[in-house]
Write a protein that holds these residues in place. Structure first.
Motif, mmCIF file in Angstrom:
data_model
loop_
_atom_site.group_PDB
_atom_site.id
_atom_site.type_symbol
_atom_site.label_atom_id
_atom_site.label_comp_id
_atom_site.label_asym_id
_atom_site.label_seq_id
_atom_site.Cartn_x
_atom_site.Cartn_y
_atom_site.Cartn_z
ATOM 1 N N HIS A 57 0.846 -1.154 -0.018
ATOM 2 C CA HIS A 57 0.158 0.221 0.164
ATOM 3 C C HIS A 57 0.973 1.180 0.059
ATOM 4 O O HIS A 57 0.795 2.195 -0.483
ATOM 5 N N GLY A 58 2.070 1.262 0.765
ATOM 6 C CA GLY A 58 3.003 2.381 0.570
ATOM 7 C C GLY A 58 3.700 2.663 -0.725
ATOM 8 O O GLY A 58 3.522 3.809 -1.144
ATOM 9 N N LEU A 59 3.731 1.522 -1.401
ATOM 10 C CA LEU A 59 3.967 1.731 -2.935
ATOM 11 C C LEU A 59 3.136 2.359 -3.681
ATOM 12 O O LEU A 59 3.303 3.152 -4.417
ATOM 13 N N VAL A 60 1.711 1.662 -3.550
ATOM 14 C CA VAL A 60 0.755 2.292 -4.324
ATOM 15 C C VAL A 60 0.546 3.577 -3.967
ATOM 16 O O VAL A 60 0.407 4.636 -5.008
ATOM 17 N N LEU B 243 -3.485 9.214 -1.009
ATOM 18 C CA LEU B 243 -3.687 9.441 0.505
ATOM 19 C C LEU B 243 -4.347 8.376 1.207
ATOM 20 O O LEU B 243 -4.100 7.937 2.424
ATOM 21 N N GLU B 244 -5.429 7.691 0.441
ATOM 22 C CA GLU B 244 -6.122 6.812 1.037
ATOM 23 C C GLU B 244 -5.269 5.458 0.988
ATOM 24 O O GLU B 244 -5.339 4.586 2.196
ATOM 25 N N ALA B 245 -4.250 5.207 0.040
ATOM 26 C CA ALA B 245 -3.490 4.258 0.000
ATOM 27 C C ALA B 245 -2.519 4.392 1.354
ATOM 28 O O ALA B 245 -2.145 3.116 1.900
ATOM 29 N N LEU B 246 -1.955 5.535 1.548
ATOM 30 C CA LEU B 246 -1.138 5.849 2.346
ATOM 31 C C LEU B 246 -1.529 5.596 3.905
ATOM 32 O O LEU B 246 -0.939 5.155 4.646
ATOM 33 N N ARG B 247 -2.993 5.795 3.939
ATOM 34 C CA ARG B 247 -3.766 5.339 5.253
ATOM 35 C C ARG B 247 -3.750 3.857 5.476
ATOM 36 O O ARG B 247 -3.813 3.581 6.530
ATOM 37 N N GLY C 248 7.981 1.755 6.444
ATOM 38 C CA GLY C 248 8.701 1.075 5.336
ATOM 39 C C GLY C 248 9.321 2.168 4.444
ATOM 40 O O GLY C 248 8.744 3.272 4.502
ATOM 41 N N PRO C 249 10.284 2.052 3.801
ATOM 42 C CA PRO C 249 10.797 3.040 2.715
ATOM 43 C C PRO C 249 9.860 3.471 1.824
ATOM 44 O O PRO C 249 9.787 4.760 1.443
ATOM 45 N N TYR C 250 8.809 2.548 1.385
ATOM 46 C CA TYR C 250 7.947 3.203 0.269
ATOM 47 C C TYR C 250 6.691 4.154 0.833
ATOM 48 O O TYR C 250 6.608 5.119 0.392
ATOM 49 N N ALA C 251 6.228 3.684 2.036
ATOM 50 C CA ALA C 251 5.539 4.482 3.003
ATOM 51 C C ALA C 251 6.197 5.669 3.316
ATOM 52 O O ALA C 251 5.470 6.817 3.201
#
Length: 421
Positions: A242-245, A285-289, A297-300
């Protein structure tokens, strides 16, 4: 040959090359399903390209050129398989088995199964029999259609090194008879970091092309974003997916504003934020949530940085102190001279150009940044802000000599010309 015929031939050749660049990953993935060997699949895709180059200038470009290339490559793949003695023997055995057995009843669909050859191709190329470097290089080659030169610049390593990695990787996958599939359970978890890295690198190449006449290659961004979304559906409990998305959604939201009417680059400070894609920002922003609290994590973490930019209505409202702190956490988690360079930019915005220049100068001896055009580019920006025009001009000219992207080169040379004004 008349001038009209010559122009028509040139147009057809250009169309072939453009379509192949866009469709090559899908063609290779589709053919791999037939031949079960990514190396052979790539060769057959190239054969289809040659056939198109021979036929389209005479017959004209077909109505669906991507389908034509796929059909041609798959037909050649089927012909190849049929010529194999082992295939003929297995076909006979399967035929006898089918004659004796009743047709199986269709079972319930596996919710984890994804009918996506591109995703299968990524997981196959990210098999643990390969080194992490070979996995990323091979997938960028197969999925993104990147040249060895472009991959070398993405990894900041010599081109011959990348070429050897790709050749050896294809050979090793063939020798190990790696299945063309999306794995499950522990195997999937083991390969996930490499898959995320590959999707991230493919997106980055589309977002800021290392070479060519265009600053962006949106097709690569779209492929990477689609794969990331599919992966999030496959693994909803993985925070870093989800962080990558989130990161890709937020970065992709800026693409419409990154270039001007003539394709020239538009810097972040000068972008019309009304052109940023609000739907992608909301999705990001929703994926970050969904990536959970932290972020850890690095992507988040990178997505959180992108979110800071997305939330700022105007460039002047950007919270650079928070961005610098997030880059500090990212540097502690995944130490990298490129991350440090980005942190230096954020620090310069939060604390002043002198503070940023001190960090940049500390990176001058980093071997990984030798030949990396963004190091002198950032240094030139900081020197210009400090009023040291002559030094800034030298740095911009050096950066322009290092980049292989025509649009970036033009921008850097323009900065060099303005360094004294």
């Amino acid at each position: 040959m008349t001038a009209g015929n010559t122009a028509g031939t040139a147009a057809a050749v250009e169309t072939v090359e453009t379509v192949f660049r866009i469709e090559s990953a899908r063609i290779i993935a589709g053919v791999t399903r037939v031949v079960r060997d990514v190396g052979i699949a790539e060769e057959l895709a190239q054969d289809a390209l040659v056939a198109a180059l021979e036929q389209w200038p005479e017959s004209g470009v077909p109505g669906n050129p991507g389908a034509w290339l796929m059909t041609t490559a798959r037909r050649r793949a089927i012909d190849l398989v049929r010529r194999r003695e082992t295939y003929a023997r297995k076909l006979a055995e399967v035929g006898r088995t089918l004659e004796d057995a009743a047709p199986p009843e269709p079972g319930p669909a596996d919710p984890d199964d994804i009918d996506d050859d591109l995703l299968r191709l990524v997981f196959t190329a990210c098999h643990p029999v390969l080194s992490a470097e070979a996995r990323a290089a091979l997938t960028l080659r197969l999925l993104g259609g990147l040249t060895t030169q472009e991959i070398a610049r993405a990894f900041l390593v010599p081109e011959p090194t990348v070429a050897q990695r790709i050749v050896r990787a294809k050979r090793k996958l063939a020798e190990a008879r790696v299945p063309f599939e999306v794995p499950y359970g522990a195997d999937r978890d083991e390969r996930l970091p490499s898959v995320l890295e590959v999707i991230y690198l493919v997106f980055n190449e589309g977002y800021s092309a290392t070479a060519g006449d265009d600053l962006c290659r949106p097709g690569l961004c779209e492929d990477a974003l689609r794969l990331a979304r599919v992966l999030a559906g496959l693994m909803p409990g993985e925070p870093e997916v989800h962080g990558l998305v989130a990161l890709l959604e937020l970065q992709a939201s800026r693409i419409p504003a990154r270039t001007g009417p003539g394709g020239e680059p538009v810097l972040l400070a000068d972008q019309d934020r009304a052109r940023w894609n609000r739907m992608l920002i909301l999705r990001g922003l929703e994926a970050l949530r969904r990536s959970g609290p932290g972020p850890h994590g690095p992507y988040a973490l990178q997505a959180a940085i992108a979110a800071c930019h997305a939330r700022a209505v105007r460039y002047e409202e950007t919270d650079w102190a928070v961005i610098a702190a997030l880059y500090g956490r990212l540097a502690a988690l995944t130490p990298s001279p490129v991350v440090e360079l980005n942190r230096a930019v954020a620090v310069s915005m939060a604390e002043g150009p002198a503070a940023g220049l001190e960090l940049v100068d500390a990176l001058a001896a980093e071997p990984a940044l030798t030949g990396y055009h963004l190091l002198p580019s950032v240094r030139g920006d900081l020197l210009a802000r400090l009023g040291r025009g002559a030094e800034a001009r030298t740095e911009f000219e050096r950066a322009a000599s290092l980049t292989r992207n025509a649009r970036e080169r033009e921008l850097l040379l323009e900065k060099a010309r303005r360094a004294f004004t």
